[in-house]
Design a protein around this motif. Structure first.
Motif, PDB file in Angstrom:
ATOM      1  N   ILE A 113       0.868  -1.170   0.000  1.00  0.00           N
ATOM      2  CA  ILE A 113       0.000   0.000   0.000  1.00  0.00           C
ATOM      3  C   ILE A 113       0.906   1.220   0.000  1.00  0.00           C
ATOM      4  CG2 ILE A 113      -1.726   1.298   1.291  1.00  0.00           C
ATOM      5  CD1 ILE A 113      -2.792  -1.432   2.245  1.00  0.00           C
ATOM      6  N   GLU A 114       0.798   1.987  -1.060  1.00  0.00           N
ATOM      7  CA  GLU A 114       1.658   3.157  -1.235  1.00  0.00           C
ATOM      8  C   GLU A 114       1.085   4.390  -0.546  1.00  0.00           C
ATOM      9  OE1 GLU A 114       4.247   3.971  -4.902  1.00  0.00           O
ATOM     10  OE2 GLU A 114       2.355   5.031  -5.262  1.00  0.00           O
ATOM     11  N   SER A 115      -0.244   4.554  -0.589  1.00  0.00           N
ATOM     12  CA  SER A 115      -0.854   5.703   0.075  1.00  0.00           C
ATOM     13  C   SER A 115      -2.320   5.418   0.393  1.00  0.00           C
ATOM     14  CB  SER A 115      -0.755   6.961  -0.803  1.00  0.00           C
ATOM     15  OG  SER A 115      -1.541   6.812  -1.968  1.00  0.00           O
ATOM     16  N   ALA A 116      -2.820   6.130   1.371  1.00  0.00           N
ATOM     17  CA  ALA A 116      -4.233   6.102   1.749  1.00  0.00           C
ATOM     18  C   ALA A 116      -4.632   7.551   1.994  1.00  0.00           C
ATOM     19  CB  ALA A 116      -4.452   5.252   2.985  1.00  0.00           C
ATOM     20  N   THR A 117      -5.420   8.101   1.079  1.00  0.00           N
ATOM     21  CA  THR A 117      -5.738   9.521   1.129  1.00  0.00           C
ATOM     22  C   THR A 117      -7.242   9.747   1.095  1.00  0.00           C
ATOM     23  OG1 THR A 117      -5.597   9.668  -1.285  1.00  0.00           O
ATOM     24  CG2 THR A 117      -3.589  10.152  -0.039  1.00  0.00           C
ATOM     25  N   ASN A 118      -7.619  10.991   1.286  1.00  0.00           N
ATOM     26  CA  ASN A 118      -9.004  11.447   1.158  1.00  0.00           C
ATOM     27  C   ASN A 118      -9.963  10.650   2.054  1.00  0.00           C
ATOM     28  OD1 ASN A 118     -11.075  13.046   0.197  1.00  0.00           O
ATOM     29  ND2 ASN A 118     -11.376  11.850  -1.660  1.00  0.00           N
ATOM     30  N   ALA A 119      -9.587  10.431   3.307  1.00  0.00           N
ATOM     31  CA  ALA A 119     -10.491   9.768   4.261  1.00  0.00           C
ATOM     32  C   ALA A 119     -11.677  10.690   4.502  1.00  0.00           C
ATOM     33  CB  ALA A 119      -9.765   9.475   5.562  1.00  0.00           C
ATOM     34  N   ARG A 120     -12.893  10.110   4.433  1.00  0.00           N
ATOM     35  CA  ARG A 120     -14.086  10.940   4.516  1.00  0.00           C
ATOM     36  C   ARG A 120     -15.279  10.123   5.008  1.00  0.00           C
ATOM     37  NH1 ARG A 120     -12.613   9.078  -0.291  1.00  0.00           N
ATOM     38  NH2 ARG A 120     -14.142   8.314  -1.788  1.00  0.00           N
ATOM     39  N   THR A 121     -16.319  10.832   5.413  1.00  0.00           N
ATOM     40  CA  THR A 121     -17.586  10.193   5.759  1.00  0.00           C
ATOM     41  C   THR A 121     -18.652  10.725   4.814  1.00  0.00           C
ATOM     42  OG1 THR A 121     -18.266  11.894   7.330  1.00  0.00           O
ATOM     43  CG2 THR A 121     -16.941  10.063   8.191  1.00  0.00           C
ATOM     44  N   GLU A 122     -19.721   9.945   4.658  1.00  0.00           N
ATOM     45  CA  GLU A 122     -20.837  10.414   3.844  1.00  0.00           C
ATOM     46  C   GLU A 122     -22.131   9.798   4.349  1.00  0.00           C
ATOM     47  OE1 GLU A 122     -20.044   9.294  -0.224  1.00  0.00           O
ATOM     48  OE2 GLU A 122     -21.080   7.413   0.013  1.00  0.00           O
ATOM     49  N   LEU A 123     -23.181  10.557   4.260  1.00  0.00           N
ATOM     50  CA  LEU A 123     -24.522  10.113   4.625  1.00  0.00           C
ATOM     51  C   LEU A 123     -25.352  10.136   3.352  1.00  0.00           C
ATOM     52  CD1 LEU A 123     -26.534   9.403   6.914  1.00  0.00           C
ATOM     53  CD2 LEU A 123     -26.966  11.856   7.138  1.00  0.00           C
ATOM     54  N   SER A 124     -25.984   9.012   3.012  1.00  0.00           N
ATOM     55  CA  SER A 124     -26.748   8.954   1.767  1.00  0.00           C
ATOM     56  C   SER A 124     -28.016   8.141   1.957  1.00  0.00           C
ATOM     57  CB  SER A 124     -25.898   8.351   0.648  1.00  0.00           C
ATOM     58  OG  SER A 124     -25.579   7.009   0.941  1.00  0.00           O
TER      59      SER A 124
ATOM     60  N   SER B   6     -10.296   8.544   9.339  1.00  0.00           N
ATOM     61  CA  SER B   6      -8.844   8.412   9.202  1.00  0.00           C
ATOM     62  C   SER B   6      -8.498   7.135   8.450  1.00  0.00           C
ATOM     63  CB  SER B   6      -8.157   8.407  10.570  1.00  0.00           C
ATOM     64  OG  SER B   6      -8.509   7.254  11.291  1.00  0.00           O
ATOM     65  N   ALA B   7      -7.339   7.156   7.831  1.00  0.00           N
ATOM     66  CA  ALA B   7      -6.799   5.980   7.144  1.00  0.00           C
ATOM     67  C   ALA B   7      -5.325   5.903   7.499  1.00  0.00           C
ATOM     68  CB  ALA B   7      -6.988   6.096   5.644  1.00  0.00           C
ATOM     69  N   THR B   8      -4.919   4.804   8.145  1.00  0.00           N
ATOM     70  CA  THR B   8      -3.558   4.643   8.637  1.00  0.00           C
ATOM     71  C   THR B   8      -2.935   3.390   8.039  1.00  0.00           C
ATOM     72  OG1 THR B   8      -4.262   5.644  10.723  1.00  0.00           O
ATOM     73  CG2 THR B   8      -2.144   4.502  10.715  1.00  0.00           C
ATOM     74  N   ILE B   9      -1.819   3.572   7.352  1.00  0.00           N
ATOM     75  CA  ILE B   9      -1.093   2.439   6.769  1.00  0.00           C
ATOM     76  C   ILE B   9      -0.354   1.726   7.892  1.00  0.00           C
ATOM     77  CG2 ILE B   9       0.721   1.744   5.158  1.00  0.00           C
ATOM     78  CD1 ILE B   9      -0.063   4.174   3.452  1.00  0.00           C
TER      79      ILE B   9
ATOM     80  N   VAL C 186       1.569  -3.251   4.383  1.00  0.00           N
ATOM     81  CA  VAL C 186       0.847  -4.503   4.167  1.00  0.00           C
ATOM     82  C   VAL C 186      -0.664  -4.294   4.279  1.00  0.00           C
ATOM     83  CG1 VAL C 186       0.470  -6.826   5.076  1.00  0.00           C
ATOM     84  CG2 VAL C 186       2.773  -5.900   4.925  1.00  0.00           C
ATOM     85  N   SER C 187      -1.109  -3.383   5.145  1.00  0.00           N
ATOM     86  CA  SER C 187      -2.541  -3.156   5.326  1.00  0.00           C
ATOM     87  C   SER C 187      -2.803  -1.688   5.644  1.00  0.00           C
ATOM     88  CB  SER C 187      -3.094  -4.036   6.447  1.00  0.00           C
ATOM     89  OG  SER C 187      -2.495  -3.690   7.680  1.00  0.00           O
ATOM     90  N   VAL C 188      -4.068  -1.320   5.572  1.00  0.00           N
ATOM     91  CA  VAL C 188      -4.492   0.033   5.943  1.00  0.00           C
ATOM     92  C   VAL C 188      -5.751  -0.096   6.800  1.00  0.00           C
ATOM     93  CG1 VAL C 188      -5.825   0.382   3.815  1.00  0.00           C
ATOM     94  CG2 VAL C 188      -5.073   2.358   5.126  1.00  0.00           C
ATOM     95  N   ARG C 189      -5.798   0.634   7.885  1.00  0.00           N
ATOM     96  CA  ARG C 189      -6.964   0.650   8.771  1.00  0.00           C
ATOM     97  C   ARG C 189      -7.736   1.931   8.488  1.00  0.00           C
ATOM     98  NH1 ARG C 189      -9.923  -1.880  12.497  1.00  0.00           N
ATOM     99  NH2 ARG C 189     -10.581  -0.696  14.321  1.00  0.00           N
ATOM    100  N   ILE C 190      -9.005   1.750   8.095  1.00  0.00           N
ATOM    101  CA  ILE C 190      -9.884   2.871   7.772  1.00  0.00           C
ATOM    102  C   ILE C 190     -10.968   2.912   8.838  1.00  0.00           C
ATOM    103  CG2 ILE C 190     -11.443   3.851   6.050  1.00  0.00           C
ATOM    104  CD1 ILE C 190      -9.854   2.095   3.988  1.00  0.00           C
ATOM    105  N   SER C 191     -11.102   4.043   9.509  1.00  0.00           N
ATOM    106  CA  SER C 191     -12.084   4.130  10.595  1.00  0.00           C
ATOM    107  C   SER C 191     -12.693   5.524  10.649  1.00  0.00           C
ATOM    108  CB  SER C 191     -11.440   3.791  11.936  1.00  0.00           C
ATOM    109  OG  SER C 191     -10.412   4.708  12.229  1.00  0.00           O
TER     110      SER C 191
END
Length: 145
Positions: A75-86, A100-103, A108-113
């Motif tokens: 995983i080279e990058s994890a960008t533009n972490a966001r929330t949305e309501l639809s 947030s998105a943390t490599i 090897v992995s990314v945690r998105i929360s």
């Protein structure tokens, strides 16, 4: 440096730039090892639903790089972490949202929360009368292996 290799290097750079501008993954030659690195960006995340056609999501754009012809990925990058309501959101407002998105593990992995508060209310001519506030959160881990 021969004229042919200079032309080939320039054509590779032009093709990679054109691919990036059109949203395709780019293939670039590494000058040190002459290996090709292929990059692909996808959106990953998690979702929370109320069951009545309303969805709250946490998302991030994750770029995975791979040495062409091998199984070596990271995983080279994890960008533009966001929330949305639809969905059906009449009378619903999102507040206090965090994403947030943390490599992890050296790529090897990314945690998105993320988390937020959904405020349910009834619109009136004098403003919205809120009758319920519900904290929500979700998290996921995306791995390349």
């Amino acid at each position: 440096m021969s004229r042919g290799s200079a032309v080939l290097r320039r054509l590779t750079a032009v093709a990679a730039t054109a691919a990036l501008l059109t949203g395709m993954s780019a293939v670039a030659a590494s000058p040190a090892s002459a290996q090709q690195i292929v990059r692909q960006t996808t959106t990953r995340g998690c979702e929370w639903t109320t069951g009545v056609g309303q969805y709250w999501r946490v998302k991030a754009d994750v770029t995975v790089a791979q040495i062409a012809g091998t199984s070596t990925r990271w995983i080279e990058s994890a960008t533009n972490a966001r929330t949305e309501l639809s969905g059906f959101t009449f009378g619903v407002r999102e507040s206090n949202s965090v994403a947030s998105a943390t490599i992890q593990g050296g790529g090897v992995s990314v945690r998105i929360s993320g988390s937020a508060v959904l405020n349910y209310g009834v619109p009136t001519p004098f403003g919205t009368i809120e009758w319920l506030s519900q904290p929500i959160s979700c998290a996921t881990t995306y791995s390349v292996y």
